[in-house]
Design a protein around this motif. Sequence first.
Motif: not given
Length: 256
Positions: A32-38, A40-44
């Motif tokens: 979880t986090g507030r910054r969607t782009e981060r 998504q990048k982490l998950a990728e």
Amino acid sequence: MSKIALITGATAGIGEACTKRFAKEGYNLIVTGRRTERLQKLAEEITRTFSVKVVELTLDVRDKLEVERQLNQLPEEWKAVDVLINNAGLSQGLEPIHQGSTDDWDTMIDTNIKGLLYVTKVVSNWMVGRKSGHIVNLGSIAGKETYANGNVYCATKHAVDSLNKAMRIDLLPYGIKVSGIHPGAVETEFSEVRFKGDTDRARKVYEGFEPLAAEDIADTIWFVVSRPAHVNINDLLIMPVAQANSSHLIRKEPSA
């Protein structure tokens, strides 16, 4: 299904380091986090590097209804959370009490205490139903001592310290482990957030000594979680060698 870890505040610092450490150990992850782009990048990055599954939840832990909605909407198999790492937290400002910002106070109280509680309420019920699980709460040396101008931040981390003990008692009948991890100086976004983007001021916090790294804390949390089933580490305080407590820190003089 592999074991599952839920990590709040996963987009940077200790949360990000924990995500990578637990992925390395084969855990599927809810981040979880507030910054969607981060997120998504982490998950990728995680799914590309490790053979694990990742669920991303963009949310602010201060938002009780959103926390409840997103967590409760997870598929049933993802509610079998083995490890909850309550990492989301922050400090805002460094002023004496009479000059402090009430907005900053609200942000710290709502994030560090209430946000931790909102997430824990949902996930601990899942663990109680299974009579299994481990909750790791990120505290701070500020939760063990009080330092000048730390006032409300210190108070929130003292609350986390107390909640660690309370959770350990309340969840004892269900076989749920609870551990508090209390770092000293860790070089992350912490100071930059505290000083609201003043990178020069934030950088000076870590000058002249070697602070802890986020990976040091992630390794410590993994050690705590990976103990045998009959072992619980209730409380752990970890400091850089140059720091004895919140007010005693040795800095080297800059080279001439």
